[in-house]
Design a protein around this motif. Structure first.
Motif, mmCIF file in Angstrom:
data_model
loop_
_atom_site.group_PDB
_atom_site.id
_atom_site.type_symbol
_atom_site.label_atom_id
_atom_site.label_comp_id
_atom_site.label_asym_id
_atom_site.label_seq_id
_atom_site.Cartn_x
_atom_site.Cartn_y
_atom_site.Cartn_z
ATOM 1 N N PRO A 87 0.798 -1.233 0.000
ATOM 2 C CA PRO A 87 0.000 0.000 0.000
ATOM 3 C C PRO A 87 0.828 1.280 0.000
ATOM 4 C CG PRO A 87 -0.918 -1.581 1.530
ATOM 5 C CD PRO A 87 0.406 -2.128 1.105
ATOM 6 N N ASN A 88 1.981 1.301 0.700
ATOM 7 C CA ASN A 88 2.824 2.491 0.662
ATOM 8 C C ASN A 88 3.400 2.719 -0.732
ATOM 9 O OD1 ASN A 88 3.529 1.506 3.860
ATOM 10 N ND2 ASN A 88 2.938 3.615 3.513
ATOM 11 N N CYS A 89 3.703 1.619 -1.436
ATOM 12 C CA CYS A 89 4.150 1.729 -2.828
ATOM 13 C C CYS A 89 3.020 2.276 -3.695
ATOM 14 C CB CYS A 89 4.591 0.372 -3.360
ATOM 15 S SG CYS A 89 5.915 -0.405 -2.407
ATOM 16 N N MET A 90 1.789 1.894 -3.387
ATOM 17 C CA MET A 90 0.620 2.411 -4.094
ATOM 18 C C MET A 90 0.542 3.925 -3.935
ATOM 19 S SD MET A 90 -3.379 1.465 -3.314
ATOM 20 C CE MET A 90 -3.262 2.072 -1.613
ATOM 21 N N ASP A 91 0.793 4.417 -2.716
ATOM 22 C CA ASP A 91 0.770 5.862 -2.485
ATOM 23 C C ASP A 91 1.856 6.563 -3.300
ATOM 24 O OD1 ASP A 91 -1.383 5.826 -0.766
ATOM 25 O OD2 ASP A 91 -0.162 5.669 1.041
ATOM 26 N N GLU A 92 3.052 5.969 -3.308
ATOM 27 C CA GLU A 92 4.135 6.591 -4.076
ATOM 28 C C GLU A 92 3.827 6.566 -5.567
ATOM 29 O OE1 GLU A 92 8.952 6.594 -4.128
ATOM 30 O OE2 GLU A 92 7.995 4.660 -4.516
#
Length: 417
Positions: A294-299
């Motif tokens: 999910p943090n990669c999704m934000d980036e």
């Protein structure tokens, strides 16, 4: 509460009831639902907004609601008396029977082959509160920064491995926790008496935080229930100056290395290397990521539109995906789904599995891969100029704004060289 349900039982949830006598699929009331997952720590609430697709009574657009985030799920479908809401990127889905104003079923996540873990799920139409129906006066105000220790053995903040950033309005509380490797995304909840309650569900993150406030010591002491069965104690101390290690110091080039030597295949099998003409004499951003993250999704939500606006300036991006499987036949479609969802124009290659030790072996020029995502910025001469571990997403507010400002400032500098 770890539950592995047999496939046959789970399949029944998405099929018409044998005795329902329905000749046509049920319809879901459009609007907002208060959803809960039944966890070991109690009810984990989140919001759902369900809207019918234009001209189609069998498909629905669904959004998960956490604080200010309105996160789109994949298209939901109705079959018989049940609705299925998939989140393909995270190998999870909500499956529930439609019972007038209520949806009742499970959230399940695939872990290996055809093995699923699940939690009971329920959603009620028209309810929008998080933890408490009516706001109640409280003398506690948790707004500000909190030096936090997850996994504290002593009940004290011996070391700071996270920083809580909260905003309280009345009894409503929102915010997140910053960590050296990313953030806990959008948390939403309430302050009830002397206690904090926060939760998040986005298809991958399943977080329930509870803590009690001690006004004498200005500390929070509580627990985090994560996923199906995870639990961790945590302690936080109010500290306006709380901070984390510099994200630019955690991952670095080994002595003697000046650049990255990478060569990996795209889902179609085409091998991409940083030595390709596409990257020559250009500022290049290497994004270490995973479709499951999910943090990669934000980036990626930041980088994908940024690239469209800036690629004519002489910049490129290469995504290195570390997936649950190193087999292109299994992980290739996941990467393609991610590219379609976020409208990604730059290449993403399969670099290996998401085990950090294996990822570190795949990138031997680095000391280690300690977080997904990690962002490496390379100048026009092919030399690494900056490595940023983790990502502070939009759920972190001003910390996200600061990251974007610093990122743009560095790219402007390197483009002008």
């Amino acid at each position: 509460m770890k539950k592995l349900l047999p496939l046959a039982a789970l399949a029944l949830l998405s099929l018409p009831s044998a005795c329902s006598g329905q000749s046509a699929p049920a319809t879901v009331k459009p609007g907002t639902y208060r959803a809960v997952l039944k966890t070991r720590g109690g009810d984990l609430p989140f919001g759902l907004d369900i809207q019918p697709t234009a001209g189609d009574t069998k498909t629905y657009a669904v959004f998960a609601l956490n604080g200010s985030e309105r996160l789109p799920m994949d298209q939901a479908t109705v079959q018989g008396d049940s609705i299925r809401i998939p989140m393909a990127l995270f190998d999870s889905e909500l499956i529930a029977k439609i019972e007038d104003n209520t949806l009742r079923g499970v959230w399940r996540r695939r872990r290996a082959q055809q093995q699923f873990q699940s939690l009971p799920f329920e959603a009620k139409f028209g309810e929008t509160y998080r933890f408490i129906k009516e706001e109640k006066p409280t003398s506690v105000n948790l707004t500000g920064k909190w030096a936090t220790n997850f996994g504290s053995k002593t009940g004290k903040v011996d070391t700071v491995n996270a920083v809580g950033v909260f905003d309280q309005k009345g009894s409503k509380l929102s915010g997140t926790f910053l960590t050296p490797t990313g953030d806990y995304r959008y948390l939403d909840g309430n302050v009830v008496g002397d206690s904090l309650f926060l939760s998040c569900f986005d298809g991958s993150h399943v977080y329930l935080f509870k803590a009690k406030h001690d006004p004498a010591t200005k500390t929070l002491t509580g627990g985090l229930w994560a996923g199906i069965s995870g639990y961790e104690s945590w302690v936080a101390r109010f500290d306006p100056k709380a901070d984390l290690p510099d994200a630019a110091t955690l991952t670095y080039l080994k002595p003697g290395s000046k650049t990255l030597n990478v060569s990996f295949p795209e889902p179609n099998g085409k091998v991409v290397s940083l030595n390709d003409p596409r990257f020559k004499n250009k500022v290049t951003i290497v994004q270490i990521l995973g479709s499951w993250c999910p943090n990669c999704m934000d980036e990626t939500n930041f980088l994908s539109p940024w690239y469209k606006r800036n690629k004519q300036r002489g910049v490129e991006i290469l995504g290195l995906a570390f997936e649950r499987s190193a087999e292109i036949a299994e992980s290739g479609p996941r990467i393609e789904r991610m590219k379609q969802r976020f409208k990604i124009d730059y290449p993403i290659v399969l670099a290996g599995t998401n085990d950090k030790a294996q990822a570190s072996k795949a990138l031997p020029d680095l000391n280690a891969v300690v977080a997904f995502p990690t962002t490496i910025i390379i100048d026009k001469k092919g030399q690494v100029r900056h490595i940023h571990t983790g990502f502070s997403g939009p759920g972190t507010g001003k910390y996200y704004d600061q990251y974007v400002e610093e990122f743009n400032r560095l790219i402007d500098k390197l483009v002008s060289e």
